[in-house]
Design a protein around this motif. Structure first.
Motif, PDB file in Angstrom:
ATOM      1  N   HIS A   1      35.044 143.789  56.567  1.00 32.87           N
ATOM      2  CA  HIS A   1      35.521 142.921  55.487  1.00 32.87           C
ATOM      3  C   HIS A   1      37.015 142.657  55.609  1.00 32.87           C
ATOM      4  CE1 HIS A   1      32.017 144.418  52.719  1.00 32.87           C
ATOM      5  NE2 HIS A   1      31.635 143.450  53.523  1.00 32.87           N
ATOM      6  N   ALA A   2      37.776 143.712  55.818  1.00 29.55           N
ATOM      7  CA  ALA A   2      39.240 143.589  55.837  1.00 29.55           C
ATOM      8  C   ALA A   2      39.807 144.589  56.835  1.00 29.55           C
ATOM      9  CB  ALA A   2      39.807 143.850  54.440  1.00 29.55           C
ATOM     10  N   PRO A   3      39.594 144.370  58.132  1.00 26.70           N
ATOM     11  CA  PRO A   3      39.960 145.379  59.141  1.00 26.70           C
ATOM     12  C   PRO A   3      41.447 145.727  59.160  1.00 26.70           C
ATOM     13  CG  PRO A   3      39.345 143.289  60.170  1.00 26.70           C
ATOM     14  CD  PRO A   3      38.938 143.205  58.744  1.00 26.70           C
TER      15      PRO A   3
ATOM     16  N   HIS B   1      32.688 153.202  46.015  1.00 24.27           N
ATOM     17  CA  HIS B   1      32.354 152.301  47.130  1.00 24.27           C
ATOM     18  C   HIS B   1      32.987 150.938  46.856  1.00 24.27           C
ATOM     19  CE1 HIS B   1      29.301 152.383  44.049  1.00 24.27           C
ATOM     20  NE2 HIS B   1      28.733 153.420  44.605  1.00 24.27           N
ATOM     21  N   PRO B   2      34.299 150.823  47.081  1.00 30.01           N
ATOM     22  CA  PRO B   2      35.029 149.591  46.743  1.00 30.01           C
ATOM     23  C   PRO B   2      34.755 148.447  47.731  1.00 30.01           C
ATOM     24  CG  PRO B   2      36.528 151.163  47.744  1.00 30.01           C
ATOM     25  CD  PRO B   2      35.215 151.873  47.585  1.00 30.01           C
ATOM     26  N   GLY B   3      33.500 148.043  47.816  1.00 29.90           N
ATOM     27  CA  GLY B   3      33.140 146.963  48.727  1.00 29.90           C
ATOM     28  C   GLY B   3      33.692 145.620  48.285  1.00 29.90           C
ATOM     29  N   TYR B   4      33.593 145.329  46.987  1.00 29.66           N
ATOM     30  CA  TYR B   4      34.077 144.037  46.483  1.00 29.66           C
ATOM     31  C   TYR B   4      35.587 143.923  46.660  1.00 29.66           C
ATOM     32  CZ  TYR B   4      35.166 140.231  43.230  1.00 29.66           C
ATOM     33  OH  TYR B   4      35.636 139.075  42.674  1.00 29.66           O
ATOM     34  N   GLU B   5      36.307 144.987  46.332  1.00 29.97           N
ATOM     35  CA  GLU B   5      37.769 144.943  46.422  1.00 29.97           C
ATOM     36  C   GLU B   5      38.243 144.690  47.854  1.00 29.97           C
ATOM     37  OE1 GLU B   5      36.841 148.112  43.187  1.00 29.97           O
ATOM     38  OE2 GLU B   5      35.932 147.328  45.017  1.00 29.97           O
ATOM     39  N   THR B   6      37.595 145.350  48.814  1.00 22.52           N
ATOM     40  CA  THR B   6      38.016 145.149  50.199  1.00 22.52           C
ATOM     41  C   THR B   6      37.549 143.787  50.715  1.00 22.52           C
ATOM     42  OG1 THR B   6      36.054 146.378  50.949  1.00 22.52           O
ATOM     43  CG2 THR B   6      38.111 147.599  50.738  1.00 22.52           C
ATOM     44  N   PHE B   7      36.386 143.327  50.257  1.00 20.09           N
ATOM     45  CA  PHE B   7      35.876 142.019  50.689  1.00 20.09           C
ATOM     46  C   PHE B   7      36.816 140.887  50.273  1.00 20.09           C
ATOM     47  CE2 PHE B   7      33.519 138.236  49.191  1.00 20.09           C
ATOM     48  CZ  PHE B   7      33.168 137.711  50.428  1.00 20.09           C
ATOM     49  N   ILE B   8      37.264 140.897  49.019  1.00 18.47           N
ATOM     50  CA  ILE B   8      38.058 139.756  48.550  1.00 18.47           C
ATOM     51  C   ILE B   8      39.479 139.762  49.120  1.00 18.47           C
ATOM     52  CG2 ILE B   8      36.757 139.435  46.419  1.00 18.47           C
ATOM     53  CD1 ILE B   8      38.979 140.906  44.947  1.00 18.47           C
ATOM     54  N   THR B   9      39.903 140.872  49.700  1.00 20.09           N
ATOM     55  CA  THR B   9      41.233 140.899  50.326  1.00 20.09           C
ATOM     56  C   THR B   9      41.172 140.514  51.794  1.00 20.09           C
ATOM     57  OG1 THR B   9      41.055 143.250  50.866  1.00 20.09           O
ATOM     58  CG2 THR B   9      42.041 142.692  48.747  1.00 20.09           C
ATOM     59  N   GLY B  10      39.957 140.397  52.362  1.00 21.53           N
ATOM     60  CA  GLY B  10      39.797 140.068  53.773  1.00 21.53           C
ATOM     61  C   GLY B  10      39.623 138.581  54.006  1.00 21.53           C
ATOM     62  N   ALA B  11      39.471 138.213  55.262  1.00 26.53           N
ATOM     63  CA  ALA B  11      39.413 136.808  55.660  1.00 26.53           C
ATOM     64  C   ALA B  11      38.224 136.082  55.039  1.00 26.53           C
ATOM     65  CB  ALA B  11      39.347 136.700  57.179  1.00 26.53           C
ATOM     66  N   HIS B  12      37.074 136.743  54.971  1.00 31.06           N
ATOM     67  CA  HIS B  12      35.884 136.077  54.436  1.00 31.06           C
ATOM     68  C   HIS B  12      36.053 135.774  52.948  1.00 31.06           C
ATOM     69  CE1 HIS B  12      34.387 138.057  58.096  1.00 31.06           C
ATOM     70  NE2 HIS B  12      33.591 137.011  58.188  1.00 31.06           N
ATOM     71  N   GLY B  13      36.490 136.771  52.194  1.00 34.69           N
ATOM     72  CA  GLY B  13      36.701 136.555  50.769  1.00 34.69           C
ATOM     73  C   GLY B  13      37.794 135.551  50.492  1.00 34.69           C
TER      74      GLY B  13
ATOM     75  N   VAL C   1      37.049 154.612  53.666  1.00 34.65           N
ATOM     76  CA  VAL C   1      35.758 154.951  54.269  1.00 34.65           C
ATOM     77  C   VAL C   1      34.590 154.802  53.302  1.00 34.65           C
ATOM     78  CG1 VAL C   1      36.823 156.511  55.938  1.00 34.65           C
ATOM     79  CG2 VAL C   1      35.965 157.435  53.774  1.00 34.65           C
ATOM     80  N   ALA C   2      34.835 154.933  52.001  1.00 30.50           N
ATOM     81  CA  ALA C   2      33.746 154.813  51.029  1.00 30.50           C
ATOM     82  C   ALA C   2      33.254 153.377  50.912  1.00 30.50           C
ATOM     83  CB  ALA C   2      34.195 155.333  49.667  1.00 30.50           C
ATOM     84  N   ALA C   3      34.125 152.411  51.192  1.00 38.00           N
ATOM     85  CA  ALA C   3      33.703 151.007  51.270  1.00 38.00           C
ATOM     86  C   ALA C   3      33.126 150.804  52.672  1.00 38.00           C
ATOM     87  CB  ALA C   3      34.891 150.083  51.024  1.00 38.00           C
ATOM     88  N   HIS C   4      31.829 151.032  52.803  1.00 43.22           N
ATOM     89  CA  HIS C   4      31.219 151.226  54.117  1.00 43.22           C
ATOM     90  C   HIS C   4      31.448 150.055  55.069  1.00 43.22           C
ATOM     91  CE1 HIS C   4      29.337 154.822  52.546  1.00 43.22           C
ATOM     92  NE2 HIS C   4      28.941 154.118  51.510  1.00 43.22           N
ATOM     93  N   GLY C   5      31.468 148.839  54.582  1.00 43.40           N
ATOM     94  CA  GLY C   5      31.662 147.690  55.456  1.00 43.40           C
ATOM     95  C   GLY C   5      33.086 147.197  55.523  1.00 43.40           C
TER      96      GLY C   5
END
Length: 500
Positions: free
Chosen positions: A403-405, A275-287, A395-399
């Motif tokens: 986070h990074a559409p 569930h790579p939530g952190y990885e996808t979050f920091i690559t997106g606009a919010h992170g 898909v495993a990074a549910h949000g």
């Protein structure tokens, strides 16, 4: 006389609110002092209700995560997933994650962790407990990291009896945010863009989440126990040496010739994204703009003069007015419509990817059946491996769709391309082997797909039910005897699974 009465009344009108305000200020100050007082909590105490005695608002809001209690059977929604994970535990049982209140319960109940009968049986290693309980850092502190990561999952059933809680993220003396899993510190230092020693408080408001909401694997690690016996620990490890992108982690795994399992049908050496939530979050606009996970998932709230972080960790979309609209313009309805469109686009590509990948696995199985060689299949299987990894990462990074559409759509596009490449290669192989008209078998339900991949579901379910009614209950009794079990974290909990 009349004038003096008027003055008296006016004075009272003025003084009474001032006195009430003064009393309120004193009460708020007293309450804030109580909150700021040093609590008497044992180091790594896994019982969150003990922490709640000093921080009742945070604790009460955490308990609200029990409200997200419904089981959503993901395999039922898309039977292709059963084929994609054939030979791996996720093909037996995979449900959408529920609240932190249920993290341990769902880990114990899922068919993926099997039905052990003692501390040495069952299909999973001890590492499968790692993100589910504050008993994990307590246990690591007591016996050491290598010892903890050694053995079967059932080994620590009587030790890990509390769901995710306060001790996972906070220092017991200072209440400061605290990373309690050293594998995250090692991974950050290996990746290099943020050394753990340089992490700020704002960084930690994401890093305590990144202890669990990340991609990881179980790295076999040799060590020698106190008796001089060589052991193998399966240590949780984050594959960040090359970077956070899907391709970076894919490269990391390929360099080490690592696979989570060999696919039962296609014989592909597979990767399973967690569930790579952190990885996808920091690559997106919010992170990228300096926000932390807690800014949206644990927003601050006020009660009187007290400000605290809401520990009802969940989707920001459940409270758009107090999360998203702090920064974004528009109404709740307009904002929700935008998010729904992002999710629809992600789901459209994800469904296409699962369909193509499932057909690729089945076509590969047919090629093996007809006598294809390893050399024949090597390139096609590599495409399946890389295509499914990209799909799973997305898909495993549910949000991640939020986070990074853009990144997620790019990764899913890559998954589809890789899957098509695999099928083209397999069609050539099948033609060379004399089968030009092969059509993958159809299945309309989870049950039909599980039968297709050879899962004895009735047997697995009966064994699991026996475990739930037997050894599982013994584990909680053992926890009570050791004084580590917090009964408040199971109050009102009902048994819910996808198979009962």
């Amino acid at each position: 006389m009349k004038k003096s009465w008027i003055i008296t009344i006016v004075s009272l009108v003025i003084m009474v609110p001032l006195l009430l305000l003064l009393v309120s200020i004193k009460e708020n100050k007293a309450e804030q002092q109580a909150i700021n007082a040093v609590p008497d909590i044992k180091k790594l105490d896994p019982r969150s209700s003990e922490w709640g005695k000093y921080f009742p608002r945070q604790y009460d809001s955490y308990i609200q995560t029990r409200k997200s209690d419904e089981i959503k059977d993901i395999l039922k929604d898309d039977p292709n997933l059963v084929v994609l994970w054939a030979g791996y535990g996720f093909s037996k049982d995979y449900n959408a994650p529920r609240g932190h209140f249920y993290a341990l319960e769902d880990n114990i109940n899922t068919l993926r962790t099997g039905a052990p009968v003692d501390e040495k049986t069952g299909p999973m290693p001890t590492a499968c407990w790692t993100c589910k309980s504050p008993d994990v850092p307590r246990l690591i502190d007591e016996i050491g990291e290598h010892d903890y990561f050694t053995g079967a999952w059932a080994r620590f059933g009587g030790e890990i009896v509390n769901s995710i809680g306060c001790a996972d993220c906070h220092n017991n003396e200072t209440m400061q945010l605290n990373v309690t899993r050293d594998y995250l510190k090692r991974a950050l230092d290996a990746e290099g863009s943020l050394k753990f020693s340089d992490a700020t408080h704002q960084d930690l408001r994401s890093l305590v989440c990144a202890q669990c909401h990340v991609e990881y694997y179980f790295k076999p690690t040799k060590w020698t126990d106190e008796n001089g016996q060589e052991q193998t620990a399966k240590v949780v490890t984050l594959p960040w040496n090359n970077g956070f992108a899907a391709e970076d982690m894919e490269e990391y795994y390929d360099e080490r010739d690592f696979s989570d399992w060999t696919h039962k049908l296609s014989k592909t050496p597979m990767l399973k994204a967690q569930h790579p939530g952190y990885e996808t979050f920091i690559t997106g606009a919010h992170g990228q703009n300096g926000l932390a996970c807690a800014d949206c998932h644990m927003p601050y709230v006020r009660e009187g003069g007290v400000k605290y972080s809401n520990h009802k960790v969940g989707s920001p979309l459940d409270d758009i007015a107090n999360t998203c609209l702090n920064c974004h313009q528009g109404t709740e309805k307009e904002f929700k419509a935008k998010i729904d469109r992002k999710l629809e686009r992600k789901n459209e590509l994800a469904r296409e990817a699962t369909d193509i990948l499932a057909k690729a696995h089945l076509e590969a199985a047919r090629a093996w059946e007809l006598g294809a060689t390893e050399e024949d299949m090597k390139a096609a299987l590599q495409d399946i491996r890389h295509g499914q990894w990209r799909w799973d990462y997305a898909v495993a990074a549910h949000g991640a769709f939020f986070h990074a559409p853009e990144e997620i759509l790019r990764v899913l596009g890559g998954a589809i391309n890789k899957a098509h490449d695999a099928r083209l290669k397999l069609r050539v192989i099948l033609a060379e082997l004399g089968d030009t008209n092969y059509e993958a078998p159809a299945y309309a339900s989870k049950e039909e797909a599980q039968e297709l991949v050879g899962l004895p579901m009735d047997e697995l379910v009966e064994e699991k039910k026996e475990f739930i009614n037997g050894l599982k209950q013994e584990w909680f009794e053992m926890g009570k005897e050791k004084g580590i079990y917090d009964p408040k974290l199971r109050e009102g909990m009902k048994l819910k699974t996808s198979f009962n």
